[in-house]
Design an enzyme around this catalytic site. Structure first.
Site, PDB file in Angstrom:
ATOM      1  N   LYS A  16       0.829  -1.210   0.000  1.00  0.00           N
ATOM      2  CA  LYS A  16       0.000   0.000   0.000  1.00  0.00           C
ATOM      3  C   LYS A  16       0.858   1.252   0.000  1.00  0.00           C
ATOM      4  O   LYS A  16       0.550   2.244  -0.673  1.00  0.00           O
ATOM      5  CB  LYS A  16      -0.939  -0.021   1.205  1.00  0.00           C
ATOM      6  CG  LYS A  16      -2.017  -1.089   1.112  1.00  0.00           C
ATOM      7  CD  LYS A  16      -2.727  -1.330   2.432  1.00  0.00           C
ATOM      8  CE  LYS A  16      -3.726  -2.470   2.311  1.00  0.00           C
ATOM      9  NZ  LYS A  16      -4.354  -2.852   3.578  1.00  0.00           N
ATOM     10  N   GLN A  64      -4.894  -1.811   9.614  1.00  0.00           N
ATOM     11  CA  GLN A  64      -4.596  -3.094   9.001  1.00  0.00           C
ATOM     12  C   GLN A  64      -5.087  -4.242   9.883  1.00  0.00           C
ATOM     13  O   GLN A  64      -4.762  -4.315  11.056  1.00  0.00           O
ATOM     14  CB  GLN A  64      -3.073  -3.226   8.769  1.00  0.00           C
ATOM     15  CG  GLN A  64      -2.671  -4.499   8.052  1.00  0.00           C
ATOM     16  CD  GLN A  64      -3.218  -4.568   6.639  1.00  0.00           C
ATOM     17  OE1 GLN A  64      -3.172  -3.599   5.888  1.00  0.00           O
ATOM     18  NE2 GLN A  64      -3.762  -5.719   6.265  1.00  0.00           N
ATOM     19  N   ASP A 114     -11.454   2.214   3.687  1.00  0.00           N
ATOM     20  CA  ASP A 114     -11.680   0.778   3.538  1.00  0.00           C
ATOM     21  C   ASP A 114     -13.164   0.464   3.373  1.00  0.00           C
ATOM     22  O   ASP A 114     -13.535  -0.622   2.930  1.00  0.00           O
ATOM     23  CB  ASP A 114     -11.161   0.033   4.777  1.00  0.00           C
ATOM     24  CG  ASP A 114      -9.862  -0.721   4.511  1.00  0.00           C
ATOM     25  OD1 ASP A 114      -9.548  -0.958   3.326  1.00  0.00           O
ATOM     26  OD2 ASP A 114      -9.168  -1.065   5.477  1.00  0.00           O
TER      27      ASP A 114
END
Length: 284
Positions: free
Chosen positions: A53, A97, A120
């Site tokens: 990322k 994460q 997200d």
């Protein structure tokens, strides 16, 4: 039947180019898109995902901030760091994460991310907006699946779609996105009866169950579009999906590979969401 392989590589590269162009335009207006990633603990797979990322952000000109916390960090400490990111106007996207250490309540942490920075698409607010058809950040993996179907020219509207897996991250939002595209959707899971029969009736089959090569060739309808979300390590040590690729490709019209498929699109869609968050924060 020789299936058309829907590669994520070229499509993800195209999406990243568009994101980079938008980032350049925003920077000309004094807006510097920024994604902050919180990594708690040292899970090896998470380390790899976060590096990927960060590299994607660098390629597109997006500022990437990594907030590292030790395995023993308390939930209160994690929430405190999230609060700082939430209140920082220079941070446009916030991502935690997963997975988190076992002693931390994952849902409480996700709920602490401001919806306008939830790139997200996991917070209850954005999930609710998705469910009722409002504008929101789309979960990256399911959104990537839809983009792959569209790019390949696989019809969605009016087709019967079967999603194998009901996770909050992939299965459920994939079903909602397919509904939004006017497919007729069935969600299957570990307790579904006649699973193989249901799968074999699908025009669009999304495999997101987390079991290597679970979907066999006999579970694929001739001419179907097969989207393989799974990433597993096979007995030979090689990466494979939830679909028996060789067997399924003999019957499907469209199929995604593993690796080189949905995973690349997940990262590309995250960049799109981050750019969108920066644009929204600036009132654009």
């Amino acid at each position: 039947m020789a299936a058309q392989i829907i590669s994520g590589k070229a499509l993800a590269a195209q999406i990243k180019r568009r994101a980079a162009e938008e980032v350049a335009r925003l920077k000309e207006q004094g807006i510097n898109p920024c994604l902050a990633v919180m990594l708690v603990g040292s899970d090896p797979a998470s380390e790899v995902y976060v590096r990927g990322k960060q590299n994607d952000c660098h390629e597109c000109g997006i500022e990437s901030r990594l907030v590292r916390m030790g395995e023993s960090a308390s939930q209160a400490e994690v929430l405190e760091q999230l609060s700082l990111l939430a209140s920082d106007p220079s941070v446009h996207g916030v991502l935690v994460q997963l997975p988190l250490p076992a002693h931390i309540d994952e849902q409480a942490v996700i709920a602490a991310i401001p919806p306008e920075k939830d790139v997200d698409g996991f917070t209850p607010v954005n999930v609710g907006r998705l469910a009722i058809g409002q504008q929101c950040f789309l979960p990256c993996t399911p959104a990537g699946c839809i983009e792959m179907l569209k790019a390949a020219g696989a019809p969605i509207e009016g087709r019967r779609a079967v999603v194998v897996g009901r996770s909050n991250i992939v299965g459920k939002p994939a079903a909602l996105l397919l509904l939004r595209e006017n497919a007729t959707v069935t969600v299957c899971h570990s307790r579904t009866k006649d699973l193989a029969k249901i799968c074999a009736e699908a025009d669009i089959l999304v495999a997101a169950i987390g079991k290597a090569k679970f979907i066999t060739g006999g579970m694929v309808k001739p001419g179907a579009a097969v989207i393989d979300v799974g990433i597993n390590r096979g007995a030979d040590g090689k990466l494979c999906g939830d679909v028996d690729f060789e067997a399924a490709a003999e019957k499907a019209a469209f199929i995604t590979p593993v690796p080189g498929g949905v995973g690349l699109m997940t990262r590309a869609m995250l960049l799109c969401n981050t750019v969108q968050a920066a644009r929204m924060a600036a009132g654009r």
